[in-house]
Design an enzyme around this catalytic site. Structure first.
Site, mmCIF file in Angstrom:
data_model
loop_
_atom_site.group_PDB
_atom_site.id
_atom_site.type_symbol
_atom_site.label_atom_id
_atom_site.label_comp_id
_atom_site.label_asym_id
_atom_site.label_seq_id
_atom_site.Cartn_x
_atom_site.Cartn_y
_atom_site.Cartn_z
ATOM 1 N N TYR A 173 0.858 -1.190 0.000
ATOM 2 C CA TYR A 173 0.000 0.000 0.000
ATOM 3 C C TYR A 173 0.890 1.233 0.000
ATOM 4 O O TYR A 173 1.885 1.297 0.728
ATOM 5 C CB TYR A 173 -0.891 0.010 1.251
ATOM 6 C CG TYR A 173 -1.689 1.286 1.392
ATOM 7 C CD1 TYR A 173 -2.982 1.377 0.881
ATOM 8 C CD2 TYR A 173 -1.138 2.419 1.993
ATOM 9 C CE1 TYR A 173 -3.703 2.549 0.974
ATOM 10 C CE2 TYR A 173 -1.858 3.604 2.087
ATOM 11 C CZ TYR A 173 -3.139 3.657 1.580
ATOM 12 O OH TYR A 173 -3.862 4.820 1.665
ATOM 13 N N GLU A 191 -3.260 7.613 -4.203
ATOM 14 C CA GLU A 191 -3.152 6.326 -3.506
ATOM 15 C C GLU A 191 -2.983 5.182 -4.503
ATOM 16 O O GLU A 191 -3.695 5.122 -5.502
ATOM 17 C CB GLU A 191 -4.436 6.107 -2.689
ATOM 18 C CG GLU A 191 -4.454 4.799 -1.908
ATOM 19 C CD GLU A 191 -5.812 4.558 -1.244
ATOM 20 O OE1 GLU A 191 -5.885 4.687 -0.008
ATOM 21 O OE2 GLU A 191 -6.788 4.259 -1.948
#
Ligand code: GDP
Ligand code: MN
Length: 389
Positions: free
Chosen positions: A108, A196
């Site tokens: 992530y 993101e």
């Protein structure tokens, strides 16, 4: 403003971020063709402005062009429900067809503004692919954080530190560091509020690829980015919020049944609070602003009552710069335009030209419920809603 995954990837590719090859389409037959181009194995991905598509059935792996066409047919037109869409879901009108990649591990990576530090902060975790909120709640130490100086951008020692903390080594660490630098530069250059990548993929060869991408932008800076503004997809936004935006009204849809027309954000917040205190629930937050014209007020009222969940309207105006007579005239003009409405309207006016404002309301061909103070207004609107139900 939000954009779709395929658009975010377009931007990130310009900054050198590696992504799988892919093309967007709204046609199932074309999906098969694209899949064939990519060697016959592909991923079909619903393009909506919400995360959690995988779990909701909006991301599917196809082993052949025929299967891609079948899956595309299923996903196109479906109302995709994820934890971010609400129970009504969001209709899928576009899909992204991407070459399938073999996953070794999922990381992530993101950057967003940390308001407490007043700086953008990079967040990274080796627990990619899943909800970062879940990771943050269960195991906050699994998230690596690195604050970025907005003037300098991210420095090489910082990208190396993040890669090392993720447990990456050698060429993979170097690639991840470079990709992070690109992500930060894209975020800063475009005045984004969030960039993101979840998951960031490590392949069998040790390469890193952005498998998913999400970018949100600061609305107040969009005037500097006409190319990004062009990516806006109005179909993904609340239609009443879009309509209100055309007249510079701040309108936010909420879950209750009391429509609120207020001036100024502070008074709006206080009005929401006092309605809740009186046992009611606001259907929206509509701030007509400090210097609202009669026309803006007319539009505001029309938008407010066109929301089907609104059962009664509370107008709470404190006229400082705003003139209450103008507000009253705008409301009356809207009622005339609509040919009257079939719901109670409670009005509390105070401030500049209030005598004239009240007179306009009295002379109008509509029975307003007049309130004296905010608490009185809140009680009257809650009673009106309950009486009508
Ligand atoms: P989200 O659920 O909206 O965040 O959508 P994602 O783009 O993150 O996709 C969800 C999941 O689908 C990912 O976490 C991956 O596990 C899986 N996925 C997406 N693309 C591929 C791919 O090319 N190959 C494989 N094997 N899985 C994929
Ligand atoms: Mn994702």
């Amino acid at each position: 403003m939000k954009i779709h995954e395929y658009q975010a990837k377009e931007i990130l590719r310009r900054y050198g971020v590696a992504t799988p090859r892919g093309r967007v389409t709204d046609d199932a037959a074309e999906a098969a063709e694209i899949c064939r181009e990519f060697g016959g194995r592909c991923v079909v991905k619903a393009q909506i402005h919400a995360g959690g598509r995988g779990k909701g059935g909006g991301v599917k792996l196809a082993g052949s062009p025929e299967e891609a066409q079948e899956l595309a047919g299923q996903i196109l037109g479906m109302r995709l429900v994820t934890h971010q869409t609400g129970p009504e879901g969001q209709e899928v009108t576009k899909i992204l067809i991407e070459e399938a990649v073999d996953i070794v591990s999922e990381l992530y990576l993101s950057i967003t503004l940390d308001r407490a530090q007043g700086k953008p902060v990079v967040m990274a975790s080796s627990a990619g692919g899943m909800d970062i909120e879940e990771v943050a709640a269960k195991d906050p130490d699994a998230i690596v954080r690195e604050a970025v100086d907005p003037q300098l951008g991210i420095l090489p020692f910082q990208t190396r530190r993040v890669a090392a903390k993720l447990g990456l080594e050698g060429g993979t660490a170097r690639q991840a560091g470079k990709l992070l630098a690109s992500l930060v530069k894209a975020y800063l250059d475009t005045d984004a509020s969030l960039a993101e990548i979840n998951p960031l993929l490590v392949t069998g060869d040790g390469d890193v690829i952005a498998l998913d991408a999400k970018m949100n932008f600061d609305d107040n800076a969009l005037f500097r980015h006409p190319d990004i503004l062009e990516m806006r997809d109005l179909a993904e936004e609340n239609p009443l919020e879009v309509e209100a935006g055309k007249f510079d009204l701040n309108y936010i849809k909420l879950d209750g049944d009391i429509g609120c027309m207020v001036n100024g954000a502070g008074l709006s917040m206080a009005t929401m609070d006092i309605i809740s205190l009186a046992g009611g629930e606001p259907a929206n937050f509509l701030d007509v602003g400090g210097s609202a014209s009669e026309e803006a007020v007319q539009n505001a009222f029309r938008i407010l009552v066109s929301d089907e969940s609104v059962k009664a309207v509370l107008i709470n105006i404190f006229g400082g710069i705003a003139r209450t007579d103008r507000i009253a005239a705008g409301v009356v003009a809207a009622l005339e335009e609509l040919g009257g409405i079939d719901m109670p309207v409670v009005v509390r006016l105070e401030g500049t030209n209030v005598e004239r404002g009240r007179q306009i309301l009295e002379e109008a061909d509509f029975d307003f419920i007049v309130a004296e103070q905010m608490a009185d207004a809140a009680e009257k609107i809650v009673a009106a809603v309950k009486g009508g139900a």
